[in-house]
Design a protein around this motif. Sequence first.
Motif, PDB file in Angstrom:
ATOM      1  N   TRP A  11      22.567  52.150 -20.050  1.00  0.00           N
ATOM      2  CA  TRP A  11      21.466  51.541 -20.804  1.00  0.00           C
ATOM      3  C   TRP A  11      21.440  52.144 -22.199  1.00  0.00           C
ATOM      4  O   TRP A  11      21.424  53.363 -22.354  1.00  0.00           O
ATOM      5  CB  TRP A  11      20.136  51.799 -20.105  1.00  0.00           C
ATOM      6  N   GLY A  12      21.465  51.301 -23.222  1.00  0.00           N
ATOM      7  CA  GLY A  12      21.362  51.821 -24.579  1.00  0.00           C
ATOM      8  C   GLY A  12      22.002  50.902 -25.594  1.00  0.00           C
ATOM      9  O   GLY A  12      22.602  49.887 -25.261  1.00  0.00           O
ATOM     10  N   LYS A  13      21.826  51.246 -26.840  1.00  0.00           N
ATOM     11  CA  LYS A  13      22.391  50.501 -27.951  1.00  0.00           C
ATOM     12  C   LYS A  13      22.659  51.480 -29.090  1.00  0.00           C
ATOM     13  O   LYS A  13      22.173  52.632 -29.063  1.00  0.00           O
ATOM     14  CB  LYS A  13      21.438  49.381 -28.399  1.00  0.00           C
ATOM     15  N   PRO A  14      23.455  51.066 -30.105  1.00  0.00           N
ATOM     16  CA  PRO A  14      24.244  49.832 -30.189  1.00  0.00           C
ATOM     17  C   PRO A  14      25.447  49.884 -29.253  1.00  0.00           C
ATOM     18  O   PRO A  14      25.848  50.966 -28.817  1.00  0.00           O
ATOM     19  CB  PRO A  14      24.662  49.783 -31.665  1.00  0.00           C
ATOM     20  N   LEU A  15      26.005  48.741 -29.004  1.00  0.00           N
ATOM     21  CA  LEU A  15      27.065  48.620 -28.006  1.00  0.00           C
ATOM     22  C   LEU A  15      28.261  49.501 -28.332  1.00  0.00           C
ATOM     23  O   LEU A  15      28.803  50.189 -27.455  1.00  0.00           O
ATOM     24  CB  LEU A  15      27.495  47.150 -27.894  1.00  0.00           C
ATOM     25  N   HIS A  16      28.700  49.508 -29.605  1.00  0.00           N
ATOM     26  CA  HIS A  16      29.922  50.264 -29.920  1.00  0.00           C
ATOM     27  C   HIS A  16      29.732  51.756 -29.695  1.00  0.00           C
ATOM     28  O   HIS A  16      30.659  52.446 -29.259  1.00  0.00           O
ATOM     29  CB  HIS A  16      30.389  49.979 -31.350  1.00  0.00           C
ATOM     30  N   LYS A  17      28.524  52.284 -29.945  1.00  0.00           N
ATOM     31  CA  LYS A  17      28.285  53.710 -29.709  1.00  0.00           C
ATOM     32  C   LYS A  17      28.304  54.022 -28.223  1.00  0.00           C
ATOM     33  O   LYS A  17      28.809  55.079 -27.805  1.00  0.00           O
ATOM     34  CB  LYS A  17      26.943  54.122 -30.312  1.00  0.00           C
ATOM     35  N   MET A  18      27.767  53.138 -27.414  1.00  0.00           N
ATOM     36  CA  MET A  18      27.777  53.344 -25.971  1.00  0.00           C
ATOM     37  C   MET A  18      29.204  53.338 -25.425  1.00  0.00           C
ATOM     38  O   MET A  18      29.563  54.148 -24.568  1.00  0.00           O
ATOM     39  CB  MET A  18      26.949  52.253 -25.283  1.00  0.00           C
ATOM     40  N   ILE A  19      30.025  52.423 -25.955  1.00  0.00           N
ATOM     41  CA  ILE A  19      31.422  52.343 -25.511  1.00  0.00           C
ATOM     42  C   ILE A  19      32.179  53.594 -25.922  1.00  0.00           C
ATOM     43  O   ILE A  19      32.936  54.177 -25.129  1.00  0.00           O
ATOM     44  CB  ILE A  19      32.085  51.083 -26.092  1.00  0.00           C
TER      45      ILE A  19
END
Length: 309
Positions: free
Chosen positions: A91-99
Amino acid sequence: MQLQQLLVVIDPTQSSQPSLERAAWIARHSGAAIELLICEYNGALDSGLMFEAPALDKARHALLAQRRDWLEQLATPLRQEGLQVTSEVRWGKPLHKMIIARCAELKPDLLLKTAHSHGLLHRLLLSNTCWQLIRYCPTPLWLVKPQGEWRGQRLAVALDPTHSADKPASLDHQLIDAAQTLGQTLGLEDHYLHSYAPLPRTLVFDAELVADYEYYVERTGERHREAFEQLLDGHAIGKPRTHLLQGFAEETLPRFVDENAVDLLLMGAIARGHLDTALIGHTAERVLEGVNCDLLVLKPQGVAAHRAG
């Protein structure tokens, strides 16, 4: 380049998952393990304005459980055919940071993500998340083109032996080694490209060069050929699979991909100084947006993840 662990970004808004299809194909050839990753976020479930905290927590957990069940459904048929598949929901954002954070934990050999495409243009249209991953993620990034049948027959690698984009010399050798590994492991026919463009006559202001423009063009081609051959020297690559292309890379590379039915294009990416944008180069960006095939972007070895803005 090893192929032992793959990380696949799953898009919960889509029923079709081309990146998973590609990862399964790679795993069947290489024996690599696969992790399926969903990074979920909904602003309505991250604010206490409408609901109390316990209700928000319960709703988030319910949504993540639903996503986890869906990943298990995707994983089951792959496990039944003998592939090693795990799943992860964040769970979280932004997507690129989570990836990127999951890449730092798992340390996969390859990150796969579906890129968008435009049915009329027949080219990739990279999202902001794709660009952020290209710029900041140190893991080799395989961007999957969602349209068209995957042939899995031919790859091409774009090289820069003159280092015109300030790329370190080691990156080209890294690209060659990766292409050879992929070729042998995945059964892909590997090709090696270098594109160069002499200055147009209208932009040549030196009187001596203008007077003998044809000689200038010929000599430019000779210098690039020498640099290209020197780069390839020491690698077991047959002449028929090396291609020196005259013209601007953003034109010659997409044309070569189309004319030679290339399935995968390898390119190198570098970060530029401490700029938040960390460009990989305007030419490379135009090439990436223009090709009609999957893309594999590699960073120099030893590069740590840059801080994404």
